[in-house]
Design a protein around this motif. Structure first.
Motif, PDB file in Angstrom:
ATOM      1  N   ARG A   1      -6.987  -4.567  -3.314  1.00 42.40           N
ATOM      2  CA  ARG A   1      -7.268  -4.706  -1.836  1.00 42.40           C
ATOM      3  C   ARG A   1      -7.983  -3.444  -1.155  1.00 42.40           C
ATOM      4  N   MET A   2      -8.613  -2.774  -2.103  1.00 43.08           N
ATOM      5  CA  MET A   2      -9.514  -1.722  -1.451  1.00 43.08           C
ATOM      6  C   MET A   2      -8.566  -0.545  -0.838  1.00 43.08           C
ATOM      7  N   VAL A   3      -7.292  -0.267  -1.590  1.00 42.09           N
ATOM      8  CA  VAL A   3      -6.596   0.972  -1.261  1.00 42.09           C
ATOM      9  C   VAL A   3      -6.406   1.847  -2.474  1.00 42.09           C
ATOM     10  N   PRO A   4      -6.086   2.978  -2.317  1.00 45.96           N
ATOM     11  CA  PRO A   4      -6.038   3.799  -3.574  1.00 45.96           C
ATOM     12  C   PRO A   4      -5.018   3.613  -4.243  1.00 45.96           C
ATOM     13  N   TYR A   5      -3.656   3.529  -3.845  1.00 49.25           N
ATOM     14  CA  TYR A   5      -2.699   3.137  -4.818  1.00 49.25           C
ATOM     15  C   TYR A   5      -1.660   1.856  -4.038  1.00 49.25           C
ATOM     16  N   ALA A   6      -1.296   0.980  -4.823  1.00 46.29           N
ATOM     17  CA  ALA A   6      -0.388  -0.056  -4.570  1.00 46.29           C
ATOM     18  C   ALA A   6       0.853  -0.334  -5.664  1.00 46.29           C
ATOM     19  N   GLU A   7       2.013  -1.082  -5.131  1.00 46.48           N
ATOM     20  CA  GLU A   7       2.971  -1.626  -5.956  1.00 46.48           C
ATOM     21  C   GLU A   7       3.005  -2.958  -5.895  1.00 46.48           C
ATOM     22  N   GLY A   8       3.287  -3.803  -6.875  1.00 45.16           N
ATOM     23  CA  GLY A   8       3.203  -5.010  -7.009  1.00 45.16           C
ATOM     24  C   GLY A   8       4.754  -5.748  -6.948  1.00 45.16           C
ATOM     25  N   PHE A   9       4.819  -6.993  -6.444  1.00 42.91           N
ATOM     26  CA  PHE A   9       6.215  -7.709  -6.435  1.00 42.91           C
ATOM     27  C   PHE A   9       5.995  -9.063  -6.842  1.00 42.91           C
ATOM     28  N   VAL A  10       7.072  -9.715  -7.068  1.00 44.09           N
ATOM     29  CA  VAL A  10       7.061 -11.070  -7.246  1.00 44.09           C
ATOM     30  C   VAL A  10       8.058 -11.649  -6.663  1.00 44.09           C
ATOM     31  N   SER A  11       7.921 -12.888  -5.875  1.00 43.49           N
ATOM     32  CA  SER A  11       9.067 -13.830  -5.156  1.00 43.49           C
ATOM     33  C   SER A  11       8.991 -15.052  -5.854  1.00 43.49           C
ATOM     34  N   LYS A  12      10.239 -15.521  -5.901  1.00 43.44           N
ATOM     35  CA  LYS A  12      10.382 -16.842  -6.298  1.00 43.44           C
ATOM     36  C   LYS A  12      10.409 -18.120  -5.393  1.00 43.44           C
ATOM     37  N   LEU A  13      10.679 -17.528  -4.282  1.00 46.17           N
ATOM     38  CA  LEU A  13      10.746 -18.240  -2.918  1.00 46.17           C
ATOM     39  C   LEU A  13       9.344 -18.328  -2.163  1.00 46.17           C
ATOM     40  N   PRO A  14       8.689 -19.381  -1.523  1.00 45.59           N
ATOM     41  CA  PRO A  14       7.515 -19.213  -0.826  1.00 45.59           C
ATOM     42  C   PRO A  14       7.766 -18.535   0.567  1.00 45.59           C
ATOM     43  N   TYR A  15       6.620 -17.734   0.856  1.00 44.99           N
ATOM     44  CA  TYR A  15       6.580 -16.956   2.001  1.00 44.99           C
ATOM     45  C   TYR A  15       6.581 -18.010   3.421  1.00 44.99           C
ATOM     46  N   LEU A  16       7.545 -17.675   4.294  1.00 49.63           N
ATOM     47  CA  LEU A  16       7.752 -18.261   5.517  1.00 49.63           C
ATOM     48  C   LEU A  16       7.098 -17.531   6.688  1.00 49.63           C
ATOM     49  N   VAL A  17       5.965 -18.262   7.208  1.00 48.02           N
ATOM     50  CA  VAL A  17       5.212 -17.516   8.365  1.00 48.02           C
ATOM     51  C   VAL A  17       5.147 -18.563   9.600  1.00 48.02           C
ATOM     52  N   HIS A  18       5.154 -17.708  10.803  1.00 46.61           N
ATOM     53  CA  HIS A  18       5.127 -18.707  12.084  1.00 46.61           C
ATOM     54  C   HIS A  18       3.656 -18.719  12.568  1.00 46.61           C
TER      55      HIS A  18
ATOM     56  N   ASP B   1       0.861  -1.047  -0.111  1.00 46.88           N
ATOM     57  CA  ASP B   1      -0.188   0.001   0.146  1.00 46.88           C
ATOM     58  C   ASP B   1       0.876   1.167  -0.104  1.00 46.88           C
ATOM     59  N   ILE B   2       0.978   1.867  -1.176  1.00 48.01           N
ATOM     60  CA  ILE B   2       1.756   3.276  -1.045  1.00 48.01           C
ATOM     61  C   ILE B   2       0.900   4.329  -1.252  1.00 48.01           C
ATOM     62  N   THR B   3      -0.376   4.448  -0.814  1.00 49.18           N
ATOM     63  CA  THR B   3      -1.241   5.616  -0.896  1.00 49.18           C
ATOM     64  C   THR B   3      -0.588   6.864  -0.204  1.00 49.18           C
ATOM     65  N   ASP B   4       0.311   6.630   0.905  1.00 44.65           N
ATOM     66  CA  ASP B   4       0.715   7.870   1.631  1.00 44.65           C
ATOM     67  C   ASP B   4       2.062   8.273   0.801  1.00 44.65           C
ATOM     68  N   SER B   5       2.607   7.390   0.096  1.00 47.97           N
ATOM     69  CA  SER B   5       3.889   7.758  -0.528  1.00 47.97           C
ATOM     70  C   SER B   5       3.676   8.020  -2.125  1.00 47.97           C
ATOM     71  N   HIS B   6       2.606   8.064  -2.736  1.00 43.24           N
ATOM     72  CA  HIS B   6       2.548   7.937  -4.011  1.00 43.24           C
ATOM     73  C   HIS B   6       2.785   9.292  -4.554  1.00 43.24           C
ATOM     74  N   ASP B   7       2.280  10.374  -4.000  1.00 42.45           N
ATOM     75  CA  ASP B   7       2.934  11.739  -4.333  1.00 42.45           C
ATOM     76  C   ASP B   7       4.359  11.728  -4.540  1.00 42.45           C
ATOM     77  N   SER B   8       5.098  11.302  -3.426  1.00 42.89           N
ATOM     78  CA  SER B   8       6.661  11.403  -3.485  1.00 42.89           C
ATOM     79  C   SER B   8       7.004  10.791  -4.530  1.00 42.89           C
ATOM     80  N   LYS B   9       6.425   9.417  -4.980  1.00 44.38           N
ATOM     81  CA  LYS B   9       6.999   8.503  -6.207  1.00 44.38           C
ATOM     82  C   LYS B   9       6.822   9.336  -7.526  1.00 44.38           C
ATOM     83  N   MET B  10       5.642  10.069  -7.690  1.00 47.83           N
ATOM     84  CA  MET B  10       5.383  11.012  -8.889  1.00 47.83           C
ATOM     85  C   MET B  10       6.198  11.931  -9.081  1.00 47.83           C
ATOM     86  N   GLN B  11       6.433  12.744  -7.857  1.00 52.38           N
ATOM     87  CA  GLN B  11       7.660  13.683  -7.814  1.00 52.38           C
ATOM     88  C   GLN B  11       8.879  13.283  -8.261  1.00 52.38           C
TER      89      GLN B  11
END
Length: 232
Positions: free
Chosen positions: A213-230, A161-171
Motif C-alpha cells: 500500500r505504498m507505506v514504509p512499514y505495515a503489520e498484517g492481520f486476519v479476521s474470520k468475520l467479514p467487515y461491516l460498513v455503512h 500503517d506502522i511507519t510512525d511507530s516502527h522504531d518503538s516496536k523495534m525498541q
C-alpha cells in the motif's frame, strides 16, 4: 474494579505480541487506547535466558509500548493442550478485562504453542459471552477478534500503517536481549532462529507488507468475520 480495555492481546510467550503487532500496539497506546497483553506462559522452556530475566524484559517492553496492563497466566510452556481447564482460565481473563477487541496469534505457525494459543483464545472468546458459563462471573461479548502473524505469514485481510511507530516496536523487541542477541556463552547460550538475525527479518517483513500500500512499514492481520460498513 478493573477498568475495561480497548484491546487485549494474547500470546503464548512474552515477546509474541511484540513480534506480530508491536507497531500497532504503540500506535494505539499513543492515541489514548487502553491496551493490554496477556502472556499464557512464562516461556520456561526457552533455550536462552531465565524466567526471571524474561519477566524483566517483558516489563521493559511493556513500558516502552505504553501498555495499560500485562498479565501472565503461568500456564505450562509446551503444555498448552486444548481442554476445559485452560479455556476456563483464559475466559476468566477476558471477563476480567472486558476488552472491546481481542487479538491472538494466527492459527498456522511453525511453533505449536502459537497454534495452541490461537485455538484456546478462540474458544475462550466464544465462552466469555455465554451467561450460563461460569455464571459467578459476568459474561462479556468481544466485538471483534483479529489474528496476528509471528513466524509464518498468510494473506492479510487488514494492514495497519506502522511507519510512525516502527522504531518503538523495534525498541520493545530489543528489550528481549536474551532472545534476540547472542548475549551468552558456553552452556548458557544456544544458537536459535531468534538470535540469528531474526529482528532483521521482522523489519523486512514489515517493509514488504507496507509496500503493498505504498507505506514504509505495515503489520498484517486476519479476521474470520467479514467487515461491516455503512458507507464507503
Amino acid at each position: 474494579m478493573t477498568e475495561p480495555l480497548d484491546i487485549l492481546i494474547f500470546g503464548a510467550h512474552p515477546d509474541d505480541a511484540e513480534i506480530g503487532m508491536g507497531g500497532t500496539i504503540y500506535k494505539h497506546t499513543s492515541a489514548g487506547y487502553k491496551v493490554g497483553i496477556c502472556d499464557l506462559t512464562l516461556a520456561e522452556m526457552s533455550s536462552n535466558g531465565t524466567v526471571e530475566i524474561r519477566q524483566q524484559e517483558a516489563a521493559l517492553a511493556s513500558e516502552l509500548l505504553g501498555l495499560a496492563m500485562r498479565s501472565n497466566l503461568g500456564l505450562p510452556d509446551r503444555g498448552l493442550w486444548m481442554g476445559p481447564d485452560l479455556i476456563r482460565i483464559i475466559t476468566l481473563e477476558i471477563r476480567k478485562h472486558k476488552p472491546r477487541i481481542v487479538f491472538a496469534p494466527y492459527w498456522e505457525d511453525r511453533h505449536p504453542d502459537h497454534i495452541a494459543c490461537s485455538k484456546l483464545v478462540q474458544e475462550a472468546v466464544f465462552n466469555a459471552k455465554l451467561r450460563r458459563y461460569e455464571p459467578e462471573t459476568e459474561a462479556h461479548t468481544v466485538e471483534q477478534c483479529y489474528f496476528y502473524f509471528i513466524n509464518d505469514v498468510a494473506e492479510s485481510d487488514l494492514i495497519v500503517d506502522i511507519t510512525d511507530s516502527h522504531d518503538s516496536k523495534m525498541q520493545a523487541l530489543q528489550a528481549y536481549r536474551t532472545q534476540f542477541e547472542a548475549v551468552g556463552s558456553g552452556n548458557d547460550f544456544v544458537n536459535t532462529p531468534l538470535n540469528q538475525g531474526y529482528l532483521e527479518r521482522v523489519e523486512a517483513k514489515d517493509r514488504m507488507l507496507g509496500q503493498k500500500r505504498m507505506v514504509p512499514y505495515a503489520e498484517g492481520f486476519v479476521s474470520k468475520l467479514p467487515y461491516l460498513v455503512h458507507l464507503f
